[in-house]
Motif scaffolding. Structure first.
Motif, PDB file in Angstrom:
ATOM      1  N   ASP A 195       0.800  -1.227   0.000  1.00 20.93           N
ATOM      2  CA  ASP A 195       0.000   0.000   0.000  1.00 20.93           C
ATOM      3  C   ASP A 195       0.828   1.269   0.000  1.00 20.93           C
ATOM      4  N   TYR A 196       2.141   1.141   0.223  1.00 18.10           N
ATOM      5  CA  TYR A 196       2.994   2.321   0.356  1.00 18.10           C
ATOM      6  C   TYR A 196       4.259   2.196  -0.487  1.00 18.10           C
ATOM      7  N   LYS A 197       4.745   3.344  -0.966  1.00 18.13           N
ATOM      8  CA  LYS A 197       6.104   3.442  -1.463  1.00 18.13           C
ATOM      9  C   LYS A 197       6.949   3.922  -0.289  1.00 18.13           C
ATOM     10  N   ILE A 198       8.051   3.244   0.007  1.00 20.52           N
ATOM     11  CA  ILE A 198       8.837   3.520   1.208  1.00 20.52           C
ATOM     12  C   ILE A 198      10.195   4.086   0.813  1.00 20.52           C
ATOM     13  N   ARG A 248      -4.882  18.265 -19.195  1.00 16.69           N
ATOM     14  CA  ARG A 248      -5.209  17.280 -18.162  1.00 16.69           C
ATOM     15  C   ARG A 248      -4.033  17.164 -17.198  1.00 16.69           C
ATOM     16  N   GLU A 249      -4.368  16.883 -15.958  1.00 16.96           N
ATOM     17  CA  GLU A 249      -3.334  16.681 -14.943  1.00 16.96           C
ATOM     18  C   GLU A 249      -2.843  15.238 -14.984  1.00 16.96           C
ATOM     19  N   PRO A 250      -1.590  14.995 -14.616  1.00 16.26           N
ATOM     20  CA  PRO A 250      -1.076  13.621 -14.627  1.00 16.26           C
ATOM     21  C   PRO A 250      -1.752  12.775 -13.560  1.00 16.26           C
ATOM     22  N   GLN A 251      -1.820  11.482 -13.801  1.00 13.74           N
ATOM     23  CA  GLN A 251      -2.400  10.573 -12.823  1.00 13.74           C
ATOM     24  C   GLN A 251      -1.446  10.391 -11.640  1.00 13.74           C
ATOM     25  N   MET A 252      -2.026  10.283 -10.466  1.00 15.03           N
ATOM     26  CA  MET A 252      -1.231  10.079  -9.257  1.00 15.03           C
ATOM     27  C   MET A 252      -1.043   8.587  -8.998  1.00 15.03           C
ATOM     28  N   ASN A 253       0.125   8.227  -8.489  1.00 16.11           N
ATOM     29  CA  ASN A 253       0.339   6.853  -8.057  1.00 16.11           C
ATOM     30  C   ASN A 253      -0.627   6.549  -6.915  1.00 16.11           C
ATOM     31  N   PRO A 254      -1.374   5.449  -6.986  1.00 19.71           N
ATOM     32  CA  PRO A 254      -2.383   5.187  -5.952  1.00 19.71           C
ATOM     33  C   PRO A 254      -1.795   4.892  -4.577  1.00 19.71           C
ATOM     34  N   LYS A 255      -0.529   4.509  -4.515  1.00 21.58           N
ATOM     35  CA  LYS A 255       0.069   4.173  -3.225  1.00 21.58           C
ATOM     36  C   LYS A 255       0.366   5.425  -2.399  1.00 21.58           C
ATOM     37  N   ASP A 256       0.234   5.300  -1.073  1.00 18.77           N
ATOM     38  CA  ASP A 256       0.673   6.350  -0.172  1.00 18.77           C
ATOM     39  C   ASP A 256       2.196   6.268   0.002  1.00 18.77           C
ATOM     40  N   ILE A 257       2.741   7.170   0.797  1.00 24.24           N
ATOM     41  CA  ILE A 257       4.198   7.308   0.889  1.00 24.24           C
ATOM     42  C   ILE A 257       4.642   7.247   2.349  1.00 24.24           C
ATOM     43  N   ILE A 258       5.643   6.436   2.621  1.00 23.62           N
ATOM     44  CA  ILE A 258       6.301   6.420   3.926  1.00 23.62           C
ATOM     45  C   ILE A 258       7.729   6.908   3.729  1.00 23.62           C
ATOM     46  N   TYR A 289      -0.941  21.027  -5.716  1.00 26.09           N
ATOM     47  CA  TYR A 289      -0.017  19.983  -6.162  1.00 26.09           C
ATOM     48  C   TYR A 289       0.811  19.457  -5.000  1.00 26.09           C
ATOM     49  N   TYR A 290       1.241  20.365  -4.141  1.00 27.52           N
ATOM     50  CA  TYR A 290       1.945  19.942  -2.925  1.00 27.52           C
ATOM     51  C   TYR A 290       1.022  19.147  -2.021  1.00 27.52           C
ATOM     52  N   LEU A 291      -0.211  19.631  -1.877  1.00 26.92           N
ATOM     53  CA  LEU A 291      -1.164  18.992  -0.978  1.00 26.92           C
ATOM     54  C   LEU A 291      -1.474  17.562  -1.403  1.00 26.92           C
ATOM     55  N   GLN A 292      -1.523  17.307  -2.719  1.00 30.02           N
ATOM     56  CA  GLN A 292      -1.826  15.960  -3.208  1.00 30.02           C
ATOM     57  C   GLN A 292      -0.819  14.941  -2.676  1.00 30.02           C
ATOM     58  N   LEU A 293       0.469  15.282  -2.737  1.00 29.49           N
ATOM     59  CA  LEU A 293       1.494  14.360  -2.264  1.00 29.49           C
ATOM     60  C   LEU A 293       1.622  14.410  -0.743  1.00 29.49           C
ATOM     61  N   ARG A 294       1.492  15.593  -0.179  1.00 30.79           N
ATOM     62  CA  ARG A 294       1.636  15.729   1.280  1.00 30.79           C
ATOM     63  C   ARG A 294       0.569  14.928   2.022  1.00 30.79           C
ATOM     64  N   SER A 295      -0.626  14.863   1.469  1.00 30.15           N
ATOM     65  CA  SER A 295      -1.712  14.134   2.131  1.00 30.15           C
ATOM     66  C   SER A 295      -1.472  12.627   2.122  1.00 30.15           C
ATOM     67  N   LYS A 296      -0.548  12.162   1.280  1.00 31.81           N
ATOM     68  CA  LYS A 296      -0.219  10.738   1.217  1.00 31.81           C
ATOM     69  C   LYS A 296       0.882  10.351   2.186  1.00 31.81           C
ATOM     70  N   LEU A 297       1.494  11.330   2.844  1.00 31.76           N
ATOM     71  CA  LEU A 297       2.762  11.128   3.542  1.00 31.76           C
ATOM     72  C   LEU A 297       2.592  10.612   4.968  1.00 31.76           C
ATOM     73  N   LYS A 298       3.366   9.567   5.299  1.00 33.10           N
ATOM     74  CA  LYS A 298       3.517   9.079   6.666  1.00 33.10           C
ATOM     75  C   LYS A 298       4.983   9.270   7.067  1.00 33.10           C
ATOM     76  N   LEU A 299       5.196   9.844   8.243  1.00 32.27           N
ATOM     77  CA  LEU A 299       6.546  10.158   8.698  1.00 32.27           C
ATOM     78  C   LEU A 299       7.043   9.096   9.680  1.00 32.27           C
ATOM     79  N   VAL A 300       8.229   8.589   9.413  1.00 26.74           N
ATOM     80  CA  VAL A 300       8.882   7.634  10.312  1.00 26.74           C
ATOM     81  C   VAL A 300      10.156   8.277  10.834  1.00 26.74           C
ATOM     82  N   LEU A 301      10.320   8.281  12.128  1.00 29.42           N
ATOM     83  CA  LEU A 301      11.472   8.912  12.765  1.00 29.42           C
ATOM     84  C   LEU A 301      12.666   7.970  12.811  1.00 29.42           C
TER      85      LEU A 301
END
Length: 340
Positions: free
Chosen positions: A20-23, A82-92, A120-132
């Motif tokens: 489900d995520y790109k890491i 048209r805008e480019p398609q977003m990768n469906p996976k979220d991001i870690i 455009y920033y918000l689209q990717l930022r909303s997918k983001l999970k932060l790992v410390l």
């Protein structure tokens, strides 16, 4: 809740998350260093925990994962766009405390610096999970403690290697993976306790800004700085960009609009129609950058823009230290105050 995971179990966890995520994490990039036959630590997608570089600071910041160096905003023809398609996976993204603080600075600029957020920033930022990534010891040129960014509570889980295993303080257990693969254990993230580099942040009042803006301290950067922009591209909080329209050779009526990172330090950044340009002098550019990092941003958002990662000091080919420049600014402020 804390967990200890063996190497195999950590890899099982990553494998499960990758559905489900790109890491992304700091990785070794062989042969991509500044000099021939040298390596580089940068951010890249990982498949196994062995890919992660824990003991070195990355040359570039993790912001390129969710704020790309080059980003296509839309494709166009003579009739439509048209805008480019977003990768469906979220991001870690695995990052250190200072870089997590840097994300909040980017959020201020991209999401709160106007009536509308940057979509455009918000689209990717909303997918983001932060790992410390735990950072128990400071790296060269770091001054995160001076900036108050050496600690954070803003993460889904923390990660620290420990004698062949991995310790995690888990705030968000992804589908119960930690509970099923890990051994419960009391875990607290480790943070740096001291830096070799110290910075004294100036408390600049509005009536003294003009005096500091024209202070002689900026003169040395007229000749020292070569306007390469490395300090900006390595910085986790710089957000300036320019726009480019790319037209296709086989059909000049079609193309794409891109935004590309830019830099307040490089030639041409402030060029205007008619040939006028602000801040042609490199000392003036240094003044703009430093005051923006420690005064303008703080005046607007209540916290300094710089997070003390020290990457700008690491990458400068002329050995210009941003930390030393801020300290010189503090000294200049004291000098100006004595004559008021």
């Amino acid at each position: 809740m804390g967990y200890q995971l063996s190497r195999d179990n950590m890899n099982q966890l990553l494998l499960a998350l990758k559905k489900d995520y790109k890491i992304y994490a700091p990785v070794l990039l062989p042969g991509q260093g500044r000099f021939s036959n040298t390596d580089l630590i940068g951010y890249g997608e990982i498949n196994r925990i062995e890919d992660v570089v824990f003991q070195q600071k990355s040359y570039f910041s993790p912001k390129e994962v969710f704020y790309p160096i080059t980003q296509t905003l839309f494709y166009f023809t003579e009739d439509e766009y048209r805008e480019p398609q977003m990768n469906p996976k979220d991001i870690i993204v695995l990052m250190r405390s200072c870089d997590i603080h840097a994300v909040t600075r980017l959020d201020k600029i991209m999401l709160e610096n106007g009536p509308h957020p940057d979509s455009y920033y918000l689209q990717l930022r909303s997918k983001l999970k932060l790992v410390l990534l735990d950072c128990p010891t400071s790296f060269d040129n770091c001054f995160c403690i001076s900036m108050g960014t050496q600690r954070t509570e803003n993460y889904s889980f923390s990660l620290r290697p420990d004698n062949g295993a991995y310790l995690c303080d888990v705030k968000e257990d992804f589908a119960g993976l930690f509970a099923s693969l890990g051994k419960p254990l009391q875990v607290s993230p480790q943070f740096a306790q001291q830096n070799n580099q110290r910075v004294s942040l100036p408390e600049i009042s509005e009536n003294l800004v003009s005096s500091l803006a024209f202070h002689k301290l900026w003169d040395e950067y007229k000749t020292r700085c070569i306007a390469c922009g490395r300090c900006n591209t390595s910085c986790p909080t710089c957000s300036c960009f320019t726009m480019q329209d790319l037209f296709y050779e086989d059909n000049p009526q079609c193309g794409e609009r891109r935004r590309v990172w830019s830099s307040c330090q490089i030639d041409g950044f402030t060029d205007m129609a008619g040939g006028h340009s602000f801040r042609q002098d490199k000392g003036q550019r240094m003044r703009f950058k430093v005051l923006h990092k420690v005064y303008d941003f703080k005046k607007r958002f209540g916290l300094p823009m710089c997070v003390g990662c020290g990457r700008c000091d690491d990458v400068c080919p002329e050995y210009i230290s941003f930390a030393n420049c801020v300290n010189k600014l503090s000294d200049a402020l004291q000098e100006v105050q004595q004559h008021v």
